[in-house]
Design a protein around this motif. Structure first.
Motif, PDB file in Angstrom:
ATOM      1  N   PRO A 247       3.775   2.416  -2.144  1.00  0.00           N
ATOM      2  CA  PRO A 247       3.507   3.466  -1.159  1.00  0.00           C
ATOM      3  C   PRO A 247       2.356   4.364  -1.602  1.00  0.00           C
ATOM      4  CG  PRO A 247       5.407   4.052  -2.487  1.00  0.00           C
ATOM      5  CD  PRO A 247       4.981   2.683  -2.950  1.00  0.00           C
ATOM      6  N   GLN A 248       1.510   4.752  -0.642  1.00  0.00           N
ATOM      7  CA  GLN A 248       0.361   5.599  -0.947  1.00  0.00           C
ATOM      8  C   GLN A 248       0.162   6.643   0.152  1.00  0.00           C
ATOM      9  OE1 GLN A 248      -1.745   5.428  -3.686  1.00  0.00           O
ATOM     10  NE2 GLN A 248      -0.392   3.866  -4.543  1.00  0.00           N
ATOM     11  N   ILE A 249      -0.394   7.788  -0.247  1.00  0.00           N
ATOM     12  CA  ILE A 249      -0.833   8.797   0.709  1.00  0.00           C
ATOM     13  C   ILE A 249      -2.350   8.709   0.800  1.00  0.00           C
ATOM     14  CG2 ILE A 249      -0.936  11.244   1.274  1.00  0.00           C
ATOM     15  CD1 ILE A 249       1.585  11.644  -0.396  1.00  0.00           C
ATOM     16  N   LEU A 250      -2.853   8.437   1.998  1.00  0.00           N
ATOM     17  CA  LEU A 250      -4.290   8.281   2.218  1.00  0.00           C
ATOM     18  C   LEU A 250      -4.669   9.028   3.487  1.00  0.00           C
ATOM     19  CD1 LEU A 250      -4.296   4.468   1.461  1.00  0.00           C
ATOM     20  CD2 LEU A 250      -5.369   6.188   0.020  1.00  0.00           C
ATOM     21  N   GLY A 251      -5.611   9.947   3.373  1.00  0.00           N
ATOM     22  CA  GLY A 251      -5.990  10.737   4.531  1.00  0.00           C
ATOM     23  C   GLY A 251      -4.834  11.524   5.098  1.00  0.00           C
ATOM     24  N   SER A 252      -3.947  12.022   4.228  1.00  0.00           N
ATOM     25  CA  SER A 252      -2.763  12.814   4.567  1.00  0.00           C
ATOM     26  C   SER A 252      -1.683  12.016   5.302  1.00  0.00           C
ATOM     27  CB  SER A 252      -3.139  14.056   5.386  1.00  0.00           C
ATOM     28  OG  SER A 252      -3.430  13.733   6.737  1.00  0.00           O
ATOM     29  N   LYS A 253      -1.824  10.700   5.378  1.00  0.00           N
ATOM     30  CA  LYS A 253      -0.827   9.845   6.016  1.00  0.00           C
ATOM     31  C   LYS A 253      -0.186   8.932   4.965  1.00  0.00           C
ATOM     32  CE  LYS A 253      -2.035  10.949  10.374  1.00  0.00           C
ATOM     33  NZ  LYS A 253      -1.151  11.542  11.399  1.00  0.00           N
ATOM     34  N   ASN A 254       1.064   8.554   5.211  1.00  0.00           N
ATOM     35  CA  ASN A 254       1.753   7.624   4.321  1.00  0.00           C
ATOM     36  C   ASN A 254       1.526   6.183   4.773  1.00  0.00           C
ATOM     37  OD1 ASN A 254       2.832   9.668   2.754  1.00  0.00           O
ATOM     38  ND2 ASN A 254       4.737   9.778   3.916  1.00  0.00           N
ATOM     39  N   PHE A 255       1.138   5.334   3.819  1.00  0.00           N
ATOM     40  CA  PHE A 255       0.968   3.910   4.091  1.00  0.00           C
ATOM     41  C   PHE A 255       1.730   3.117   3.037  1.00  0.00           C
ATOM     42  CE2 PHE A 255      -2.678   6.011   5.960  1.00  0.00           C
ATOM     43  CZ  PHE A 255      -2.744   5.421   7.218  1.00  0.00           C
ATOM     44  N   LEU A 256       2.330   2.016   3.471  1.00  0.00           N
ATOM     45  CA  LEU A 256       3.057   1.149   2.548  1.00  0.00           C
ATOM     46  C   LEU A 256       2.284  -0.152   2.381  1.00  0.00           C
ATOM     47  CD1 LEU A 256       5.637   0.799   0.863  1.00  0.00           C
ATOM     48  CD2 LEU A 256       6.652  -0.379   2.833  1.00  0.00           C
ATOM     49  N   PHE A 257       1.922  -0.448   1.134  1.00  0.00           N
ATOM     50  CA  PHE A 257       1.272  -1.710   0.793  1.00  0.00           C
ATOM     51  C   PHE A 257       2.329  -2.627   0.176  1.00  0.00           C
ATOM     52  CE2 PHE A 257      -1.955   1.506   0.918  1.00  0.00           C
ATOM     53  CZ  PHE A 257      -3.059   0.890   1.485  1.00  0.00           C
ATOM     54  N   SER A 258       2.431  -3.832   0.688  1.00  0.00           N
ATOM     55  CA  SER A 258       3.421  -4.792   0.206  1.00  0.00           C
ATOM     56  C   SER A 258       2.731  -6.053  -0.273  1.00  0.00           C
ATOM     57  CB  SER A 258       4.418  -5.151   1.315  1.00  0.00           C
ATOM     58  OG  SER A 258       5.151  -4.024   1.721  1.00  0.00           O
ATOM     59  N   THR A 259       3.232  -6.581  -1.371  1.00  0.00           N
ATOM     60  CA  THR A 259       2.720  -7.840  -1.917  1.00  0.00           C
ATOM     61  C   THR A 259       3.912  -8.745  -2.172  1.00  0.00           C
ATOM     62  OG1 THR A 259       0.908  -6.675  -3.022  1.00  0.00           O
ATOM     63  CG2 THR A 259       1.394  -8.914  -3.773  1.00  0.00           C
ATOM     64  N   PHE A 260       3.869  -9.955  -1.657  1.00  0.00           N
ATOM     65  CA  PHE A 260       4.999 -10.830  -1.917  1.00  0.00           C
ATOM     66  C   PHE A 260       4.618 -12.299  -1.937  1.00  0.00           C
ATOM     67  CE2 PHE A 260       5.073  -9.846   2.604  1.00  0.00           C
ATOM     68  CZ  PHE A 260       5.339 -11.053   3.222  1.00  0.00           C
ATOM     69  N   ARG A 261       5.532 -13.064  -2.477  1.00  0.00           N
ATOM     70  CA  ARG A 261       5.430 -14.521  -2.552  1.00  0.00           C
ATOM     71  C   ARG A 261       6.447 -15.111  -1.588  1.00  0.00           C
ATOM     72  NH1 ARG A 261       3.884 -18.149  -6.603  1.00  0.00           N
ATOM     73  NH2 ARG A 261       3.377 -16.347  -7.915  1.00  0.00           N
TER      74      ARG A 261
END
Length: 271
Positions: A247-261
């Protein structure tokens, strides 16, 4: 190929399947699809000017906590040794929870984010599903350098996600034959670097059972009452997808980055 994943992805419905028809093709897949969750359990990386929003392992199912304006996904599909890297993304004007175990807790994506690209490759935008998906089959990661030009309530940002693809030791501990009248216990071994593990059990006739557990779970159990919903078949299959969340805060918004196999095992004998 189902296209309604992760129409195209359905990150807003359930991270349950990348699934059945992927045995025929590995172009655009769905990393979310709605299925019935049954059974029982036993048992941040990247660089940017943003900041992390906290832990992603707050429940026995491993679902990420928090509300997000976007879900950006990169994943490796491994089907009987044939591998393909792909990516997808969805965005919301109002922050939403994201879950692979409950298809009712995330709204249909409704935000256009401008151009979305990963490692310089633009993702195609599908207006019908308001989602982005790679169709180039030419992606390589990590790292995964995302670039979003932004639009409306979705800010422009660039973010490099260095999250490693979770490892999976293979299907040696998975039963290749099981009887529907008995509980099916599947040991989970050789999975490293995952916050969550999803498992789909398919009978070869479009019936799918799904379980998701925390990444440190030692096993997963499909109870016999749910197994009886499957049709006996020698063409059953497993789909396993360990997921790492970022999870990251970018431009005051929350975004979820997911990586999977995503790993497939077919020729399962369901009795």
């Amino acid at each position: 190929m189902k296209k309604p994943l992760f129409a195209v992805l359905g990150l807003s419905t359930t991270l349950c399947l990348i699934i059945a028809s992927c045995e025929k093709t590995t172009t655009t897949t769905s990393v979310h699809s709605s299925t019935t969750t049954t059974g029982s359990t036993t048992g941040s990386t990247g660089s940017t000017t943003g900041s992390t929003t906290g832990s992603t392992t707050g429940s026995t199912t491993g679902n990420p906590p928090g509300l997000y304006n976007g879900h950006l996904v990169k994943y490796l599909i491994d089907f009987n040794g044939t591998q393909s890297n792909q990516a997808q993304a969805e965005f919301w004007n109002s922050p939403q929870s994201i879950s692979i175990t409950n298809n009712t807790n995330a709204a249909t994506p409704d935000a256009y984010a401008g151009t979305v690209s990963l490692n310089g490759t633009p993702l195609n935008f599908f207006s019908g599903s308001m989602s982005y998906s790679d169709t180039s089959n030419s992606l390589f990661f990590p790292p995964g350098s995302w670039n979003i030009t932004g639009s409306g309530g979705i800010p422009a940002f660039s973010y490099t996600d260095n999250t490693a693809i979770p490892s999976f030791g293979g299907f040696s501990s998975f039963p290749t034959t099981f009887n529907r009248s008995q509980n099916l216990v599947i040991p989970l071994t050789g999975i490293v670097g995952a916050d969550q593990i999803g498992i789909d059990l398919q009978d070869g006739s479009s019936k799918v059972l799904h379980m998701s557990v925390a990444g440190n779970s030692s096993s997963v159990t499909f109870v016999k009452d749910s197994l009886l919903k499957l049709t006996p078949s020698i063409n059953g299959s497993y789909v396993v997808y360990p997921v790492k969340y970022n999870p990251q805060i970018l431009g005051s918004k929350n975004f979820l980055f997911s990586t999977f196999r995503v790993a497939f095992k077919d020729s399962i004998n369901i009795q």
